[in-house]
Design a protein around this motif. Structure first.
Motif, PDB file in Angstrom:
ATOM      1  N   GLU A 400       0.829  -1.206   0.000  1.00  0.00           N
ATOM      2  CA  GLU A 400       0.000   0.000   0.000  1.00  0.00           C
ATOM      3  C   GLU A 400       0.861   1.252   0.000  1.00  0.00           C
ATOM      4  O   GLU A 400       0.546   2.244  -0.677  1.00  0.00           O
ATOM      5  N   LEU A 401       1.963   1.217   0.749  1.00  0.00           N
ATOM      6  CA  LEU A 401       2.891   2.349   0.741  1.00  0.00           C
ATOM      7  C   LEU A 401       3.492   2.536  -0.645  1.00  0.00           C
ATOM      8  O   LEU A 401       3.626   3.672  -1.138  1.00  0.00           O
ATOM      9  N   GLY A 402       3.844   1.433  -1.318  1.00  0.00           N
ATOM     10  CA  GLY A 402       4.406   1.523  -2.661  1.00  0.00           C
ATOM     11  C   GLY A 402       3.407   2.078  -3.663  1.00  0.00           C
ATOM     12  O   GLY A 402       3.760   2.898  -4.521  1.00  0.00           O
ATOM     13  N   ILE A 403       2.149   1.660  -3.568  1.00  0.00           N
ATOM     14  CA  ILE A 403       1.115   2.189  -4.473  1.00  0.00           C
ATOM     15  C   ILE A 403       0.937   3.684  -4.248  1.00  0.00           C
ATOM     16  O   ILE A 403       0.846   4.465  -5.206  1.00  0.00           O
ATOM     17  N   ALA A 404       0.894   4.117  -2.978  1.00  0.00           N
ATOM     18  CA  ALA A 404       0.716   5.539  -2.675  1.00  0.00           C
ATOM     19  C   ALA A 404       1.899   6.365  -3.178  1.00  0.00           C
ATOM     20  O   ALA A 404       1.721   7.438  -3.778  1.00  0.00           O
ATOM     21  N   PHE A 420      -7.079   6.919   0.059  1.00  0.00           N
ATOM     22  CA  PHE A 420      -6.682   6.559   1.417  1.00  0.00           C
ATOM     23  C   PHE A 420      -7.565   7.215   2.469  1.00  0.00           C
ATOM     24  O   PHE A 420      -7.566   6.788   3.630  1.00  0.00           O
ATOM     25  N   GLY A 421      -8.350   8.208   2.083  1.00  0.00           N
ATOM     26  CA  GLY A 421      -9.418   8.662   2.962  1.00  0.00           C
ATOM     27  C   GLY A 421     -10.451   7.568   3.156  1.00  0.00           C
ATOM     28  O   GLY A 421     -10.895   7.288   4.278  1.00  0.00           O
ATOM     29  N   PHE A 422     -10.837   6.916   2.045  1.00  0.00           N
ATOM     30  CA  PHE A 422     -11.751   5.770   2.148  1.00  0.00           C
ATOM     31  C   PHE A 422     -11.105   4.613   2.904  1.00  0.00           C
ATOM     32  O   PHE A 422     -11.776   3.912   3.674  1.00  0.00           O
ATOM     33  N   VAL A 423      -9.813   4.406   2.700  1.00  0.00           N
ATOM     34  CA  VAL A 423      -9.111   3.323   3.397  1.00  0.00           C
ATOM     35  C   VAL A 423      -9.154   3.538   4.906  1.00  0.00           C
ATOM     36  O   VAL A 423      -9.312   2.573   5.684  1.00  0.00           O
ATOM     37  N   LEU A 424      -9.040   4.788   5.369  1.00  0.00           N
ATOM     38  CA  LEU A 424      -9.111   5.071   6.802  1.00  0.00           C
ATOM     39  C   LEU A 424     -10.486   4.714   7.368  1.00  0.00           C
ATOM     40  O   LEU A 424     -10.604   4.178   8.480  1.00  0.00           O
ATOM     41  N   VAL A 425     -11.528   5.021   6.608  1.00  0.00           N
ATOM     42  CA  VAL A 425     -12.883   4.651   7.047  1.00  0.00           C
ATOM     43  C   VAL A 425     -13.001   3.129   7.135  1.00  0.00           C
ATOM     44  O   VAL A 425     -13.557   2.578   8.103  1.00  0.00           O
TER      45      VAL A 425
END
Length: 491
Positions: A400-404, A420-425
């Motif tokens: 996920e860090l690599g994709i970001a 990643f806003g949606f990922v936090l939810v």
């Protein structure tokens, strides 16, 4: 000649295991043969990776071909299938012992699971877009019977929904394949060879842009339906929640990724013909839609198997975001994410099957105090959730860090922020649901109904160890990832 034989093993091993089960029925020997078959597939994948990492491709019979990307996908199929079939030995054995299934149903299950593994292997080994389409359609037929395995009202409805929606998606992909064939014929292709990957890649710049624009859109929508991308995802929660737990592990951990593999292959050709902007827009839309829908539906989810299914939509959205970015770093992160997600989801679905056997309910609110009542099972499921949430040391953190990083470097910072806003939810929702199940006092329903709730934990532990090892060090997998990303990713 000997290296080409590596391409037949992933097809022959599951076929022989299916034949043994069909002839002898579900017995201890045939059950473990069903685990040996994907282990042989995994071994052949390692051998194929050793050959193709240098850039060499293997061919066999004019229909099969393997490069570094194929070898990586075979590793994913083999690794996840070993965990799922190993857990399936305990799952089916217990159902036979308790009378929840019959010998005939167990035989049918064993044959269909091996056929499922073989068709997925054929899809990634196919040297032809048409053959790949046939293999993916075959997975739909096989898994429809597995989704409806219990033959009750809910499972049959889920199977029909799966058949209708996925067959519709595959039909759309077929139209896209026809468009590619038409463009390839105008570029000088002849017969079925016009759909060979080698021909399409070599002549991509000669393909008619208007036809390829239509083809790319149809292929992303069609194969995206099978990959569980929104808004074509509606079949996924029902099918995953009704299928036997090891089958759900295979569907979520491998089938979705194999369907996305088809999109990656076609993306290379479409980008050469049209430029990267068109497929990027399509995949970005699908990625953000998938993440948004997963976030909204996970907040109020009440069923833990459906919860894991909606989580699969989230992770395929992240895969689509990385593919939309299209750089080598992004594709390498996508491939690592596919493997980590496959292992983590295999652990979680098989763990969910054990929880269902223990509690006899799939409602989140009815499962409490697992850590107190069944610590080994709760530890496996809890660590699986940690892996799924993308926390270190598991590999989804690195991917996920690599994709970001790759998407931000490509000028897609706005998409990364939204995604990643949606990922936090989603993180908060999964953490809350997981805490509900693992912590607190035991619910009235949680008395064990099986002799040993910790039975079958070994394959889950192996899957977790593999996922954690990938997060700490890639080792010999790194050259293969680099070679595979080079085939698909832009410089």
């Amino acid at each position: 000649m000997m290296t080409s034989l590596l391409l037949y093993v992933p097809l022959a091993a599951p076929a022989l295991a299916a034949l043994a089960t069909a002839v002898a029925g579900w017995r201890r020997a045939t059950a473990w043969a069903g685990v040996t078959a994907p282990a042989l597939l995994l071994t052949a994948a390692v051998g194929t990776a050793a050959v193709t990492t240098s850039g060499r491709a293997l061919t066999a019979g004019g229909l099969l071909r393997a490069d570094a990307l194929t070898a990586f996908m075979l590793l994913v199929i083999g690794a996840v299938a070993v965990v799922a079939t190993w857990a399936g030995v305990h799952h089916v054995g217990e159902e036979l012992t308790t009378g929840r299934t019959t010998a005939a149903a167990a035989r049918r299950y064993g044959v269909l699971v091996q056929a499922f593994v073989a068709t997925m292997a054929l899809a990634v080994l196919a040297d032809n877009l048409g053959l790949l389409w046939v293999a993916l359609e075959a997975t739909t037929i096989v898994t429809a019977f597995l989704v409806g395995h219990r033959r009750d009202r809910a499972s049959v409805e889920a199977a029909w929904k799966y058949v209708v929606l996925c067959s519709g998606g595959i039909a759309v992909a077929f139209l896209g394949t026809v468009c590619v064939y038409a463009a390839a014929r105008h570029a000088g292709g002849h017969g079925t060879a016009a759909l060979d990957w080698t021909f399409l890649i070599q002549h991509a710049h000669q393909l008619d842009p208007a036809v390829m624009r239509l083809a790319a859109g149809l292929i992303v929508v069609g194969f995206g339906t099978k990959a569980g991308l929104a808004p074509m995802h509606a079949w996924l929660p029902d099918a995953h929640s009704q299928a036997p737990a090891p089958v759900s592990a295979l569907m979520s951990g491998v089938l979705l990724s194999v369907a996305f593999y088809a999109i990656l292959r076609c993306k290379v050709i479409a980008d050469a013909a049209l430029g990267a902007g068109y497929t990027r827009a399509l995949l970005l839309a699908a990625a953000l839609a998938s993440l948004a829908i997963a976030a909204l539906l996970l907040i109020s989810q009440r069923d833990y198997k459906r919860m894991l299914a909606y989580s699969s939509i989230e992770h395929m959205g992240l895969v689509a975001l990385g593919a939309a970015t299209g750089s080598r770093l992004a594709i390498a992160a996508v491939l690592l994410h596919i493997l980590g997600h496959g292992l983590g989801k295999a652990v979680l679905f098989c763990g969910a099957g054990r929880i269902l056997s223990v509690t006899r309910t799939s409602r989140i609110a009815a499962v409490r105090g697992l850590l107190t009542e069944h610590p080994a099972l709760a530890a496996a499921f809890g660590l699986g959730l940690v892996a799924l949430l993308g926390l270190p040391p598991f590999s989804l953190f690195a991917s996920e860090l690599g994709i970001a990083r790759a998407a931000t470097a490509a000028g897609l910072g706005w998409a990364v922020a939204a995604a990643f806003g949606f990922v936090l939810v989603i993180f908060a929702a999964l953490a809350r649901h997981g805490a509900t199940m693992l912590l607190g006092g035991p619910a009235a329903h949680t008395a064990a109904t099986v002799a040993d709730p910790a039975r079958g934990i070994a394959p889950l532990a192996v899957g977790l160890l593999a996922c954690a090892a990938l997060g700490l060090v890639l080792g010999p997998l790194q050259p293969l990832l680099h070679a595979a990303a080079t085939l698909v990713g832009a410089p």
